[in-house]
Structures are given as structure tokens and as C-alpha cells.
Design an enzyme around this catalytic site. Sequence first.
Site, short mmCIF file in Angstrom:
data_model
loop_
_atom_site.label_atom_id
_atom_site.label_comp_id
_atom_site.label_asym_id
_atom_site.label_seq_id
_atom_site.Cartn_x
_atom_site.Cartn_y
_atom_site.Cartn_z
N ASP A 90 23.66 -51.18 0.57
CA ASP A 90 23.21 -49.92 -0.02
C ASP A 90 22.94 -48.92 1.10
O ASP A 90 21.82 -48.80 1.58
CB ASP A 90 21.92 -50.24 -0.81
N GLU A 150 22.84 -45.03 -10.24
CA GLU A 150 22.99 -44.69 -8.82
C GLU A 150 24.38 -45.13 -8.38
O GLU A 150 24.77 -46.30 -8.55
CB GLU A 150 21.91 -45.38 -7.99
N ASP A 178 23.15 -45.69 1.00
CA ASP A 178 22.50 -44.45 0.54
C ASP A 178 22.99 -43.22 1.29
O ASP A 178 22.20 -42.42 1.81
CB ASP A 178 20.98 -44.56 0.69
N HIS A 216 8.08 -41.76 -4.85
CA HIS A 216 7.42 -43.06 -5.06
C HIS A 216 5.93 -42.82 -4.82
O HIS A 216 5.58 -42.14 -3.85
CB HIS A 216 7.82 -44.09 -4.01
N ASP A 268 21.34 -40.92 -9.63
CA ASP A 268 20.92 -40.95 -8.23
C ASP A 268 22.20 -40.75 -7.43
O ASP A 268 22.99 -41.68 -7.23
CB ASP A 268 20.22 -42.27 -7.87
N ASP A 293 19.31 -39.51 -3.86
CA ASP A 293 18.75 -40.73 -3.30
C ASP A 293 19.63 -41.10 -2.10
O ASP A 293 20.37 -42.09 -2.12
CB ASP A 293 18.72 -41.84 -4.36
N GLU A 315 16.78 -48.11 -13.56
CA GLU A 315 17.84 -47.88 -12.56
C GLU A 315 18.49 -49.21 -12.21
O GLU A 315 17.94 -50.02 -11.45
CB GLU A 315 17.20 -47.25 -11.32
N HIS A 340 24.68 -48.18 -6.14
CA HIS A 340 24.38 -49.41 -6.88
C HIS A 340 25.61 -49.81 -7.72
O HIS A 340 25.90 -50.99 -7.87
CB HIS A 340 23.19 -49.22 -7.81
C1 XUL Z 1 16.73 -48.41 -4.13
C2 XUL Z 1 16.64 -47.18 -4.91
C3 XUL Z 1 15.29 -46.65 -5.10
C4 XUL Z 1 15.03 -46.09 -6.45
C5 XUL Z 1 13.60 -45.70 -6.67
O1 XUL Z 1 18.00 -48.89 -3.94
O2 XUL Z 1 17.64 -46.62 -5.31
O3 XUL Z 1 15.05 -45.72 -4.11
O4 XUL Z 1 15.83 -44.98 -6.72
O5 XUL Z 1 12.72 -46.72 -6.39
CO CO Z 2 17.91 -44.87 -6.46
#
Ligand code: XUL
Ligand code: CO
Length: 465
Positions: free
Chosen positions: A336, A297, A338, A140, A325, A368, A261, A300
Site C-alpha cells: 500500500d 480506496e 498510497d 484520525h 480514497d 489518502d 473501507e 486497496h
Molecule cells: C489505510 C487507510 C487508512 C484509512 C483510514 O490503508 O487507507 O488511512 O483510510 O483509517
Molecule cells: Co484509506
Amino acid sequence: MKPWGIFLLLLCLQAFTDAVIGQSQTCPADENASRCDEWEGEFFPGIDKIKYEGPSSKNPLSFKWYNAEEEILGKKMKDWFRFSVAFWHTFRGTGADPFGAPTKYWPWEDGTNSLQMAKRRMRANFEFINKLGVDWWCFHDRDIAPDGETLEKANANLDEVGKKKVLWGTAQLFMHPRYMHGAATSSELGVYAYAAAQVKKAMEVTHHLGGENYVFWGGREGYQSLLNTDMERELNHLARFFEAAVAYKKKIGFNGTLLIEPKPQEPTKHQYDWDAATTANFLRKYGLIGEFKLNIECNHATLSGHSCHHELETARINGLLGNIDANTGDPQVGWDTDQFLVDIQEATMIMLSVIRNGGIAPGGFNFDAKLRRESTDVEDLFIAHIIGMDTMARGLRNAAKLIEDGTLSELVRKRYQSFDTEIGAQIEAGKADFDFLEKKAKEWGEPKVASAKQELAEMILQSVL
Ligand code: XUL
Ligand code: CO
């Protein structure tokens, strides 16, 4: 002892340790920033390049399944995956959550957000990536540039660190209060313009670093309540924003893929890029379908009530599968999280889609994913990525076995074999109207309906895990 005596003793001690164990190895948290900048030692002392040691290895700092150069179905493993490290999680993640303070204090961090710190952190990133044997990283804009500095000021820093490849870059359009109503979908025209300027610059930086893709994740592109929201107008604005991004990409000669995304909610209650199907419909409606692909992702996907495999297949059959992702959520936790994906069955399903797609280059697998708040050792950063890579590698090996074996695809083929007929071909070619079909239905009588064989399919899948 006099103060200078203590000083001399300390100097001798330092010389002794340097002679015995080499240069002081990490950049201590309280170190003077400029000295740290000149320092050329290792950020991860004692961790060598991670090697493939095979499934019987008990060494946590080795690959058991991921063997970069090994060919699977005619392609090297490293080319199937194009693994990437997410800078924001691995180097900016602190372990803080809504209930608690940071838990991670990496030894190279000095507690500041200076330009020197940004450069040093970037060197740590490149050492990490080299040792892990990964070629790509994702960023980012706001995570690589110090807070409060403009991207222009950070560009000099970026120029120095462009040795490893950027899988994708993105603009962070969700943290700053100016984006509280959204960025491209904000009710404020000034915010729309500010977001455009930020994306313009982030795209330039991504292009400058040789990035192969550029991602749009609409963190706050959605709504909290339809009572105060003109959804149609916001979606029109989002489309205009994407059109302008396409035009700018072409203007600067950036040939990378633009990726959207999808995510259903969090932070907004309802995000516009809800899932792959919603996003594909949006792109089609606004004539943008040829200009974008999707970055799917897995966490997600589950938030939107789908499996990762469903989202990948939806993207694939629409010609939109661009990047993954690679992460996962927790089945008992509804947000989320992650996490690094460690479910071999899920990885196998993911890789079935990727193989069917012929790979996803110029996209790849971006981790991610972040360490759990309670995992606080530097080596945990390696271990997490190693198990993430090994899980995907097992998935690839299993999916290849399934494809080579052919039993599962034969089961699917047989399921639809009634359409492998003259009339089936007519239907699939759009040449069977209702009058014709009614005639046939009357002629044939009650159709015989075969078993779907789901349990057999599951048994076949399990045979390769
Ligand atoms: C948020 C997410 C972000 C994007 C990039 O849920 O996945 O990190 O991958 O902004
Ligand atoms: Co992401």
C-alpha cells in the site's frame, strides 16, 4: 563586541528584515511554542491561492485541468469531486519507513507533540486547504490529538478549528499495542470495549465538527492464522460492533453516512473487509446493508487483485458507493504505497463510475496519499495535491466526452441486444424456466456468437484521453 551589543545588533537586524520582507514567515522548528501560537504569519509564504491557468500553463503551482467552478455534465467540477486533504498523510507523515528515519521536517513542527503543536499544525492545515482551494479534510482521532492526551482534552482544540468542513472522521484502532489482536475482533473483551469507547468519542467529534461521513477501516480486523482464530465469532463481534455504532449514530443525531473501507491485507494477513463484494456480503448477512456505504480506496483495490474501477462498479451496482480514497499503488511494488494517482486512463474509468452514480455526495475524493519519502520540500505538498486534482479533473473531462459521444455505450448496448427481445425480457423478469429455455434452444439450434470488440472499446477510450 559586548554580549548586549550583539543582542542589539540582532534586534536591529530582525526589525530590518521584518520591515523589508514582512513578519518572520514561518514558525521555526526551534521556536518557543507559546510565541509560535500567537504568531499569525503564513505557514506557506510565497505560495498564493492556486489558480486554474489551463493546460498550456507551465506554472507548477497552478491547475491545468481542475477548474472548480466550471460545469461538466450539469455539475460544477468542485461538486463532482468534493476534494479532501488527509490530515494524517499531509500533516503527520514524516517519510519514515520500515528501513529509515523521517525525512520531512516541516518548518512549523517543533519536534514536540504538545497541544500547542497540535493547534499550530491545524492552522497550517487550514492555510494549506484554503490555498489549495479545497473545502474538506479527513482525520484520525489520534492524529489531531496529542499522543497520551485523551480526546476530551483535545476537544477544545477541535472547537477552534471547525471552520473547514470535515468530509469524514475515523478512529485510529490499529497503532496502539492494545489493538494487536484487532479492535472489534480482538479476542479480548476489554479491547472490544475500549475500541467502542474510542469510536463513540470519534463519532461525537466528527458530528461536532459537522462531518458528513464517518469511516471504519478495519486495520487489524482480520487474522494472521486460522489455527488460533475463531473467524465466525470474530465476524459476529464485528457485526455487533457495527450495530452499536449505528445505534449510537442515531442516538446523537449524527446524519452522516457510515462508511466501511475495504482492504484485503496489510497490516493483517487477511482482513475481514477484503474487498467491496466481501464487505457487501457481510453487510447483507448481518442486516446492515441499508446502514452503511463503502469508501473505496484505489490502492486497496489493486491489493485485492482488482482494478479501482472494478471495486467502484461493484459498490455502485450494490447501491454502496459512498466515498473514494483517491490514491494508487505502484505496479511493481506489492504493498500500500498510497501514492497520488496520476494515471489519466485510470482516472477516466473512475470518473465513468462516479458519473454513472450521479456523483458521490455526501462523500467525496479524499487524498489518502502521501509524498514519496524523497520529496521533502514544503511546495511538494502543493504540487502533489495539484497533480492529484488535475488527474481526476482530466478523468472527469474524458469520461464526460465518452458519455456525450455515446459510441462506447452504444457498443455495450449492441453487445446485449439479443436480450432486448420478448424472450430476453422474459428471462430478465425471471419468467423463463429451464423447460421453456430447452425448448427454445432446440428450436434455434447453434447460437451465433458475436465479437466482444474489446480492442475497439479500447480504441474509443483512447480517443478521449
Ligand atoms: C489505510 C487507510 C487508512 C484509512 C483510514 O490503508 O487507507 O488511512 O483510510 O483509517
Ligand atoms: Co484509506
